[in-house]
Design an enzyme around this catalytic site. Structure first.
Site, PDB file in Angstrom:
ATOM      1  N   GLY A 235       0.782  -1.226   0.000  1.00  0.00           N
ATOM      2  CA  GLY A 235       0.000   0.000   0.000  1.00  0.00           C
ATOM      3  C   GLY A 235       0.817   1.281   0.000  1.00  0.00           C
ATOM      4  O   GLY A 235       0.307   2.340  -0.365  1.00  0.00           O
ATOM      5  N   GLY A 279       5.942  -4.567  -2.546  1.00  0.00           N
ATOM      6  CA  GLY A 279       6.438  -4.803  -3.898  1.00  0.00           C
ATOM      7  C   GLY A 279       6.680  -3.526  -4.675  1.00  0.00           C
ATOM      8  O   GLY A 279       7.772  -3.276  -5.192  1.00  0.00           O
ATOM      9  N   ARG A 280       5.657  -2.687  -4.774  1.00  0.00           N
ATOM     10  CA  ARG A 280       5.758  -1.463  -5.574  1.00  0.00           C
ATOM     11  C   ARG A 280       6.800  -0.499  -4.999  1.00  0.00           C
ATOM     12  O   ARG A 280       7.641   0.035  -5.718  1.00  0.00           O
ATOM     13  CB  ARG A 280       4.395  -0.782  -5.633  1.00  0.00           C
ATOM     14  CG  ARG A 280       4.309   0.321  -6.667  1.00  0.00           C
ATOM     15  CD  ARG A 280       3.023   1.131  -6.507  1.00  0.00           C
ATOM     16  NE  ARG A 280       1.852   0.295  -6.369  1.00  0.00           N
ATOM     17  CZ  ARG A 280       1.054  -0.064  -7.368  1.00  0.00           C
ATOM     18  NH1 ARG A 280       1.317   0.343  -8.582  1.00  0.00           N
ATOM     19  NH2 ARG A 280      -0.020  -0.812  -7.146  1.00  0.00           N
ATOM     20  N   ARG A 315       0.072  -1.641 -17.627  1.00  0.00           N
ATOM     21  CA  ARG A 315      -0.640  -0.749 -16.710  1.00  0.00           C
ATOM     22  C   ARG A 315      -1.350   0.422 -17.402  1.00  0.00           C
ATOM     23  O   ARG A 315      -2.499   0.724 -17.083  1.00  0.00           O
ATOM     24  CB  ARG A 315       0.302  -0.242 -15.624  1.00  0.00           C
ATOM     25  CG  ARG A 315       0.832  -1.345 -14.702  1.00  0.00           C
ATOM     26  CD  ARG A 315       1.641  -0.784 -13.548  1.00  0.00           C
ATOM     27  NE  ARG A 315       0.781  -0.186 -12.541  1.00  0.00           N
ATOM     28  CZ  ARG A 315       0.655   1.114 -12.347  1.00  0.00           C
ATOM     29  NH1 ARG A 315       1.344   1.978 -13.075  1.00  0.00           N
ATOM     30  NH2 ARG A 315      -0.142   1.576 -11.409  1.00  0.00           N
ATOM     31  N   TYR A 319      -5.234   0.091 -16.762  1.00  0.00           N
ATOM     32  CA  TYR A 319      -5.739   0.962 -15.702  1.00  0.00           C
ATOM     33  C   TYR A 319      -5.816   2.435 -16.094  1.00  0.00           C
ATOM     34  O   TYR A 319      -6.294   3.250 -15.311  1.00  0.00           O
ATOM     35  CB  TYR A 319      -4.839   0.873 -14.460  1.00  0.00           C
ATOM     36  CG  TYR A 319      -4.651  -0.486 -13.877  1.00  0.00           C
ATOM     37  CD1 TYR A 319      -5.736  -1.233 -13.422  1.00  0.00           C
ATOM     38  CD2 TYR A 319      -3.387  -1.049 -13.759  1.00  0.00           C
ATOM     39  CE1 TYR A 319      -5.559  -2.487 -12.862  1.00  0.00           C
ATOM     40  CE2 TYR A 319      -3.203  -2.306 -13.206  1.00  0.00           C
ATOM     41  CZ  TYR A 319      -4.291  -3.018 -12.759  1.00  0.00           C
ATOM     42  OH  TYR A 319      -4.102  -4.253 -12.207  1.00  0.00           O
ATOM     43  N   CYS A 346      -3.044  -4.578 -31.953  1.00  0.00           N
ATOM     44  CA  CYS A 346      -4.296  -4.269 -32.642  1.00  0.00           C
ATOM     45  C   CYS A 346      -5.385  -3.921 -31.627  1.00  0.00           C
ATOM     46  O   CYS A 346      -6.471  -4.514 -31.610  1.00  0.00           O
ATOM     47  CB  CYS A 346      -4.730  -5.455 -33.507  1.00  0.00           C
ATOM     48  SG  CYS A 346      -3.532  -5.879 -34.776  1.00  0.00           S
TER      49      CYS A 346
END
Length: 419
Positions: A235, A279-280, A315, A319, A346
């Site tokens: 988070g 992780g991020r 991403r 998103y 495509c």
């Protein structure tokens, strides 16, 4: 302004060895960030970072993090196998999964991983699968509703919707699960929760910690269970946009320490270990996607076509996520041209940027797409027969090492049945 961790001259040398597109990682930055995290939580003797394998499942990256004291957070059979092959074992592995097949619980237990149960029904499922309940066990909590943290000193508001998330147990289920697990022989208990993603606020982790610490005290009183660790999960975010401030991990660690001493210590729970799964935060800023400009197109809009596509970085297409772009060698030129930067799939959403103001771009220019070190290469796929790119490690001495080769057409054909 975001600055790449590599210069144009370095990159020109790298692309002579490794054709674009590829993901490039900064080993020096990764190690320094891991050390800053451990320093921020050094007040807690049992602290451990369990790096989320799903973010960057590369063995060489995992081995670097292992050297820096990290464990692994796994959520599938294959991730468990990768952790094992990289030398992680026992309590160095956290297994947090949902809708989990029995074979995955079997391997997690075989490796001595700490199993983090996602649902109340998984208590008996695990018991029936293994024939017993491990001595050390964890449960994932979902408070429901909407989690909101008012505007922080940086001016950003944190808001997410746990009530719509498929993960975790309700508050009454947590009590029920702890009691049932204790009856079945569990002795060491852990709590895990994840309330908001990619927060740009030094207040999020301390706020989450306070929620979990209070619940831990309640659960101890209600069930008599010995809670030995609390996993704050992920988070903590990264500033994808250049105008966003970076989180200060030292301030975050101090905020968690304050909540710990105010809530857990008076309750006689000063021995609880704190875990994270970042992780991020651990990897995103220390990876970038390097791509070369192939085409420019001028119709109703101005398009820049590059040799990477959404198969290399999903991403933005999936998103609508922002990833900053540097036109290498033109960092100081005015951003006076508006472009859509596109890949070759495509699909019309195969765009790394839409209406982005950038310097004038010429065919052959090298672009660095920032903050792809987590959930970048990992989310790659092979639609349109586009193949996953290579991964390259920039080492502290300036040299590079190939840590994953690019896929070939033969890799693409390998699983097909031809006869």
């Amino acid at each position: 302004m975001k600055q790449p961790f590599v210069s144009l001259e370095q990159l020109q040398e790298i692309v002579r060895q490794h054709p674009t597109p590829f993901h490039l990682y900064d080993e020096k930055g990764i190690r320094e960030n891991a050390r800053a995290l451990y320093k921020a939580f050094s007040w807690n003797p049992g602290f451990r970072e369990y790096f989320a394998v799903k973010a960057t499942p590369n063995p060489q990256i995992l081995k670097i993090l292992k050297e820096e004291g990290c464990g692994t957070d796994c959520s599938s059979l294959t991730e468990l196998m990768m952790a094992q092959r990289c030398g992680f074992h026992g309590e160095e592995i956290m297994f947090s999964s949902n809708d989990t097949p029995a074979e995955e619980f079997h391997l997690a237990q075989e490796l001595g991983a700490t199993i983090n149960l996602d649902d109340i029904t998984h208590v008996d499922f695990l018991k029936n699968t293994l024939g017993y309940i491990p001595k050390r066990i964890s449960c994932r909590y979902n408070p429901g509703g909407t989690f909101t943290l008012g505007a922080s000193e940086e001016g950003f508001q944190v808001m997410d919707n746990p009530g719509d998330a498929k993960y975790g147990m309700t508050r009454p289920q947590m009590t029920e699960a702890f009691r049932r697990l204790k009856e079945l022989g569990a002795e060491e208990f852990g709590i895990h929760a994840f309330l908001a993603s990619n927060t740009i606020s030094n207040d999020y982790y301390p706020a989450l910690a306070a929620i979990l610490f209070r619940m831990a005290v309640e659960l101890k009183e209600e069930t008599g269970c010995h809670i030995t660790f609390i996993n704050l999960s992920g988070g903590i975010g990264v500033p994808y946009r250049p105008d966003q401030p970076a989180n200060d991990i030292a301030i975050i660690g101090e905020g968690v320490r304050k909540a710990y001493e105010e809530i857990l210590v008076p309750a006689g729970m000063g021995d609880v270990a704190i875990y994270t799964e970042l992780g991020r935060f651990m990897l995103a800023p220390y990876g970038c996607l390097v791509t070369r400009v192939l085409h420019e197109k001028h119709i109703y809009k101005d398009y820049i076509g590059v040799d990477a596509c959404a198969a290399n970085l999903m991403r933005p297409a999936m998103y609508g996520s922002y990833h900053h772009i540097t036109v290498m060698g033109k960092e100081n030129q005015p951003c006076d041209h508006k472009y859509d930067v596109t890949g070759s799939l495509c699909e019309n959403n195969d765009k790394f940027a839409i209406d982005r103001m950038l310097p004038k771009i010429d065919i052959g220019d090298l672009l660095v797409i920032h903050d792809t070190g987590a959930h970048g290469h990992a989310m790659g796929y092979q639609y349109n027969g586009r193949l996953r790119s290579a991964e390259v490690l920039l080492q502290p001495d300036g040299s590079t090492r190939l840590i994953r080769r690019a896929e070939t057409p033969e890799d693409y054909f390998a699983t097909a049945i031809w006869d």
